[in-house]
Structures are given as structure tokens and as C-alpha cells.
Design a protein around this motif. Sequence first.
Motif, PDB file in Angstrom:
ATOM      1  N   SER A 177       0.831  -1.210   0.000  1.00  0.00           N
ATOM      2  CA  SER A 177       0.000   0.000   0.000  1.00  0.00           C
ATOM      3  C   SER A 177       0.863   1.257   0.000  1.00  0.00           C
ATOM      4  CB  SER A 177      -0.905   0.005   1.235  1.00  0.00           C
ATOM      5  OG  SER A 177      -1.757  -1.127   1.230  1.00  0.00           O
ATOM      6  N   ASN A 197       2.691   3.060   2.647  1.00  0.00           N
ATOM      7  CA  ASN A 197       1.678   3.246   3.681  1.00  0.00           C
ATOM      8  C   ASN A 197       1.058   4.642   3.607  1.00  0.00           C
ATOM      9  OD1 ASN A 197       2.195   0.600   4.631  1.00  0.00           O
ATOM     10  ND2 ASN A 197       4.039   1.367   5.638  1.00  0.00           N
ATOM     11  N   GLN A 198       1.060   5.410   4.720  1.00  0.00           N
ATOM     12  CA  GLN A 198       0.532   6.768   4.690  1.00  0.00           C
ATOM     13  C   GLN A 198       1.654   7.802   4.822  1.00  0.00           C
ATOM     14  OE1 GLN A 198      -2.248   7.561   3.650  1.00  0.00           O
ATOM     15  NE2 GLN A 198      -3.612   5.819   4.002  1.00  0.00           N
ATOM     16  N   ASP A 217      -3.769   7.794  -4.353  1.00  0.00           N
ATOM     17  CA  ASP A 217      -3.857   6.755  -3.339  1.00  0.00           C
ATOM     18  C   ASP A 217      -3.883   5.398  -4.040  1.00  0.00           C
ATOM     19  OD1 ASP A 217      -4.501   5.091  -1.230  1.00  0.00           O
ATOM     20  OD2 ASP A 217      -6.158   6.313  -0.485  1.00  0.00           O
ATOM     21  N   TRP A 219      -3.677   2.478  -2.174  1.00  0.00           N
ATOM     22  CA  TRP A 219      -4.169   1.460  -1.250  1.00  0.00           C
ATOM     23  C   TRP A 219      -5.349   0.758  -1.922  1.00  0.00           C
ATOM     24  CZ3 TRP A 219      -3.665   0.859   4.431  1.00  0.00           C
ATOM     25  CH2 TRP A 219      -2.555   1.547   4.945  1.00  0.00           C
TER      26      TRP A 219
END
Length: 255
Positions: A177, A197-198, A217, A219
Motif C-alpha cells: 500500500s 503506507n501513509q 492513493d 491502497w
Amino acid sequence: MKKPTLNLSRRTFLSQSTKATLALGIGSSVFGSAFLAACSGGSGEEEKIMLSTGFEQTPLGYDYAALEPHIDAMTMEIHHTKHAAGYAKNLADAAAEESVDISKPLEDVLMNISKYSTKMRNNAGGHYNHEFFWKTMSPDGGGKPEGELAEAINASFGSFEEFVTEFENAGKTRFGSGWAWLVLDKNQMLAVGSTPNQDNPLMDVSDFQGVPLMGIDVWEHAYYLKYMNDRGGYIGNWWNVINWNAVAERFDALK
């Protein structure tokens, strides 16, 4: 007694030097400092509003179904009301626990994220990334950039088509992700890369750094209901909703 000597290999030295450089982050550069000042209102209220991010979730600027057929309504609703809302709530908790001044822009935390907890890193990143994501999409999006942004893309990547290929590859090859980004780096040059990730390129712990101009994004929650495991299809269709006006306005403000 003979003193022990430090046997530091070249590989170890380069590794440690790289980590030290990353820890400084874009915030240690003149451009990064100017960007943070603009977020705080040092360059005027207009730049502050355009460039800075608060700690609370803002309303979506369009209906959940507005990006159909490229991004479906159910994905948008779950994405905004569950995933993004969760990051905002957990960010508020982390800010209270770590005595963060939430009257300052979130960018100040991100550019010094190595000083904070993992909870702060994950949720500050998740909140910032999603707030940024919504603003760079539009029901009236698509097409190609124009003006100075188009010229900068052509100068940096050779052509718009080559930029698209590089950006898509950054998103498709991000393991697990994460996010793919177009940034203005500390030398005020355009660059494409990705973060896990974030994380995002503002963070002083990131190995890809710069001030974001646009980001996607990647993810699975951003596309799985419609595209299932076809991340490439999602990224390819995303060009139909990209808000080039918002990207260009941000580019102009950062210059």
C-alpha cells in the motif's frame, strides 16, 4: 592500554550519512522553509489557505457519485467517511497525547515527523494525504495541464506522455500500500516517486522528498470495489478526474 579504533566501512559510512541526510528532510532546505512559512501565512493569507492543511476533516467538495464512472460512489463514500475520517479522529487523539499545537499547519508536524510517535506518523500522514487527494480531483477534471505547469512537465520529463508513464509506473510498482506523487523538490524541480503506507514526501523520514503537487492513493481501499486487483486500470482512469487547475494553482503558489 591501547585504545580501540573505530573501523567504519565505506558502506556503513554511506548508509549512516544517507540516514542523517534524510532525517534533515526538505524542511532543512531554503525552499522547504519558505514553503512552511507560506503555510503559516508568512507570504499572505491566500497562500496559507491554498497550501496549508488543518487537523480536522473538511467536507468533500463534490458528491460521492460525482467521479463516476471512473471512481464509484460507494468507494468514495466508504473512503471519505470511514478511512479518511478514521485518520482525522486518530490524529486528534495523537495531537492531544503529544501536546501538538493544532493552530499551526499540519505541515509543520509532517516535516518534523521523526520527533513524534508512530501513531502520529501514520495518522498525520493519512489525514494529510487524503485531504490533499480530494482537492486534486474534480468531476470536471481530465485533459492535460496548460501554461507554465505544462512547460515544466515537458522540461522535466520530455513530454506529458512520458510523465504519465513515469507517474503510472510509480503507482503500479509501489509494493503493498502507498501513494504515488508529483512533487516540487528542494531545488524546485519536478520529480515523480512513491511512498509506502501513509507516508508522504514532506516527512523528514521519507526517502522521496518534496512538496506535493498531486498524488494518487494506491491502497486497495481506493479502488478494489470497482477494479478489484487491477491497480493499473484504476490509475489509468484516474487521469479523467485529475483537477489540473488545482495542481497548476499550487504550482504557481509554490514558485
